[in-house]
Scaffold this motif. Structure first.
Motif, PDB file in Angstrom:
ATOM      1  N   TRP A   1       0.807  -1.212   0.000  1.00 39.71           N
ATOM      2  CA  TRP A   1       0.000   0.000   0.000  1.00 39.71           C
ATOM      3  C   TRP A   1       0.848   1.273   0.000  1.00 39.71           C
ATOM      4  O   TRP A   1       0.450   2.286  -0.577  1.00 39.71           O
ATOM      5  N   LYS A   2       2.011   1.241   0.643  1.00 41.38           N
ATOM      6  CA  LYS A   2       2.856   2.439   0.664  1.00 41.38           C
ATOM      7  C   LYS A   2       3.408   2.731  -0.729  1.00 41.38           C
ATOM      8  O   LYS A   2       3.391   3.886  -1.185  1.00 41.38           O
TER       9      LYS A   2
ATOM     10  N   THR B   1       1.536  -6.348   7.748  1.00 44.77           N
ATOM     11  CA  THR B   1       1.918  -7.454   6.879  1.00 44.77           C
ATOM     12  C   THR B   1       1.162  -7.281   5.562  1.00 44.77           C
ATOM     13  O   THR B   1      -0.051  -7.108   5.576  1.00 44.77           O
ATOM     14  N   PRO B   2       1.837  -7.306   4.412  1.00 41.37           N
ATOM     15  CA  PRO B   2       1.124  -7.189   3.133  1.00 41.37           C
ATOM     16  C   PRO B   2       0.110  -8.319   2.959  1.00 41.37           C
ATOM     17  O   PRO B   2       0.387  -9.467   3.349  1.00 41.37           O
TER      18      PRO B   2
ATOM     19  N   GLY C   1      -1.605  -9.242  12.839  1.00 35.58           N
ATOM     20  CA  GLY C   1      -1.270  -8.494  11.631  1.00 35.58           C
ATOM     21  C   GLY C   1      -2.450  -7.735  11.056  1.00 35.58           C
ATOM     22  O   GLY C   1      -3.601  -8.161  11.158  1.00 35.58           O
ATOM     23  N   MET C   2      -2.138  -6.591  10.455  1.00 36.98           N
ATOM     24  CA  MET C   2      -3.105  -5.831   9.652  1.00 36.98           C
ATOM     25  C   MET C   2      -2.309  -5.246   8.483  1.00 36.98           C
ATOM     26  O   MET C   2      -1.084  -5.300   8.473  1.00 36.98           O
ATOM     27  N   VAL C   3      -2.986  -4.681   7.495  1.00 37.42           N
ATOM     28  CA  VAL C   3      -2.292  -4.417   6.243  1.00 37.42           C
ATOM     29  C   VAL C   3      -1.623  -3.047   6.139  1.00 37.42           C
ATOM     30  O   VAL C   3      -0.723  -2.864   5.332  1.00 37.42           O
ATOM     31  N   PHE C   4      -2.046  -2.076   6.959  1.00 33.90           N
ATOM     32  CA  PHE C   4      -1.481  -0.721   6.861  1.00 33.90           C
ATOM     33  C   PHE C   4      -2.041   0.100   8.018  1.00 33.90           C
ATOM     34  O   PHE C   4      -3.178  -0.135   8.447  1.00 33.90           O
ATOM     35  N   PRO C   5      -1.292   1.062   8.544  1.00 39.82           N
ATOM     36  CA  PRO C   5      -1.784   1.819   9.702  1.00 39.82           C
ATOM     37  C   PRO C   5      -3.100   2.563   9.486  1.00 39.82           C
ATOM     38  O   PRO C   5      -3.876   2.742  10.428  1.00 39.82           O
TER      39      PRO C   5
END
Length: 466
Positions: free
Chosen positions: A79-80, A219-220, A174-178
């Motif tokens: 995502w970044k 985590t992606p 885990g999660m995918v993005f802040p």
């Protein structure tokens, strides 16, 4: 790809347009005379998740080309990277986390002006735990006829987390993005069960683990199952097909969907930079028109096209997972514990229930969660939330696109919100903790949570300060 090669299709389209003009018939509906669009050749980014479907469908079914657009879709590493490439102009736009344009607006992480005129879907996520954690949770889960009673609340996870704390072991998730929906949904679920998911204190601390019972980290999405299997994390929140993948691999159990955490919650958006939108208004509107048509196709006639969509998404250039795994949630069911498949027709919603409309109230909810967990580490008055939402969410562009589709006979006025729509939904129930969300009173909403910042509270020195 089922569509013709881009160069060939473009030549055919322009030739047909030219012939029609010469014959005095004008340009056929959906075809654009040269010069009308500011930019025709576009590159859009996405992450390999089933909710990128409107982009794939718009490409595969020719909706982009019917708007005079020639689109290349390109999977991104995370995502970044995706956000950075939209900001620097390498991508014209992208499938984004709903919180990304808002996070950029407030300067959490990357500061940038990103807008969205199209919401890509409702629902679509779940929280999965490892087999071992599920075995420990199950002792605390209410049962009926030998099966768990849903929704499963984090109350059943709390004793497990407490045991880890007593043993001095971190409980990693885990999660995918802040600024992802997944982060806020996982935090919402945990906090509703009395488990503290931790605070942020930007700019010094953006880890989000201050004062946490459960430690959340990024985590992606495609790496979630392998990371769970390796034991690095004990659970995660992610979109499909990566929860069902855990079931198929026999390494984990999805315990709750985001539909059960917040019924019909907004999930992804299509985002572009403000500079790009200002430079390419006609192109932007054409993109939104194509995406609306794709969303309509995905939900048409009680999801009759979903099987075709699943085969489309299974292709390596899109999601690249087995069609059986993708179809497990995309076609109206959801499998929890292996063999426990339950109907969930709205798990993936792309058009019905006004799924594509960019509501200010959706944006405000994300901003309240950013405030709740310290990503916004100072008090903001109620009007700030609406003003920030209005800078980022652009229902005016959406409405212009919708009106053109109606005028062209490709949609009905009744398909869209009625004239006079304010962008603020009435107070919403349907949350797992029973708390009602009223977008017109964000600070009052925040005051209702037992866990989370409220009023003038901030995070400083590793603790919450009044």
């Amino acid at each position: 790809m089922k569509t013709a090669p881009r160069s060939t299709s473009k030549k055919l389209l322009l030739a047909l347009s030219a012939c029609l003009v010469v014959s005095g018939l004008g340009v056929a509906p959906g075809l654009h005379a040269a010069g009308k669009l500011e930019k025709e050749d576009l590159k859009f980014g996405f992450i390999k998740l089933t909710d990128m479907a409107p982009l794939a469908v718009a490409a595969e079914k020719g909706f982009f080309e019917e708007e005079g657009l020639f689109v290349q879709l390109e999977a991104q590493a995370n995502w970044k990277v995706l956000l950075d490439r939209v900001i620097n102009g390498e991508l014209d736009g992208a499938h984004m986390l709903a919180g990304q344009p808002l996070g950029a607006a407030i300067g959490f992480g990357t500061k940038a002006d990103i807008i969205t005129a199209f919401s890509m879907d409702l629902n679509g996520n779940a929280i999965t735990v490892s087999n071992d954690i599920w075995k420990q949770m199950k002792a605390h889960v209410p049962m009926e006829d030998g099966k768990p009673v849903h929704p499963i609340k984090a109350d059943s996870l709390k004793p497990v987390v407490e045991q880890y704390k007593k043993a001095g072991k971190p409980f990693n998730m885990g999660m995918v993005f802040p600024v992802s929906t997944h982060n806020y949904e996982l935090r919402y679920w945990l906090a509703a069960g009395g488990i503290k998911p931790g605070y942020y204190a930007p700019p010094q601390d953006i880890g989000g683990q201050i004062n946490a019972d459960a430690l959340l980290s990024v985590t992606p999405p495609p790496q979630m199952p392998a990371t769970l299997e390796a034991g690095t994390i004990y659970g995660y929140c992610v979109g499909e097909p990566w929860n069902q993948q855990a079931v198929f691999k026999g390494i984990g159990v999805p315990v709750v969907t985001d539909y059960e955490i917040w019924k019909d919650n907004p999930e992804k958006v299509f985002g572009v930079s403000q500079a790009w939108a200002d430079k390419n208004p006609n192109t932007h509107k054409a993109v939104v028109k194509a995406l609306i048509r794709a969303a309509m196709w995905l939900d048409a006639d009680n999801n009759k096209n979903r099987k075709e969509a699943v085969e489309m998404l299974a292709q390596s250039q899109y999601v690249g997972a087995d069609a059986e795994v993708i179809g497990n949630s995309m076609t109206g069911t959801f499998e929890y514990e292996k063999g426990d498949t339950r109907p969930m027709p709205d798990f993936n919603t792309f058009f019905r229930n006004n799924a594509t409309y960019p509501y200010y109230s959706d944006a405000i909810w994300y901003l309240t969660q950013m405030r709740r967990w310290g990503q916004i580490n100072e008090f903001k008055p109620d009007n700030w939330y609406l003003e920030t939402a209005q800078k980022v969410y652009r229902p005016d562009i959406y409405t212009a696109a919708a009106k053109e589709l109606v005028a062209e006979g490709k949609a009905k006025a009744s398909d869209f919100p009625a004239a006079g729509e304010t962008g603020i939904k009435p107070p919403q129930a349907g949350f797992i903790d029973g708390i009602v969300y009223d977008a017109s009173k964000p600070n009052d909403y925040l005051s209702k949570f037992a866990i989370g910042l409220k009023a003038k509270q901030t995070v400083a020195g590793g603790k919450v300060v009044d």
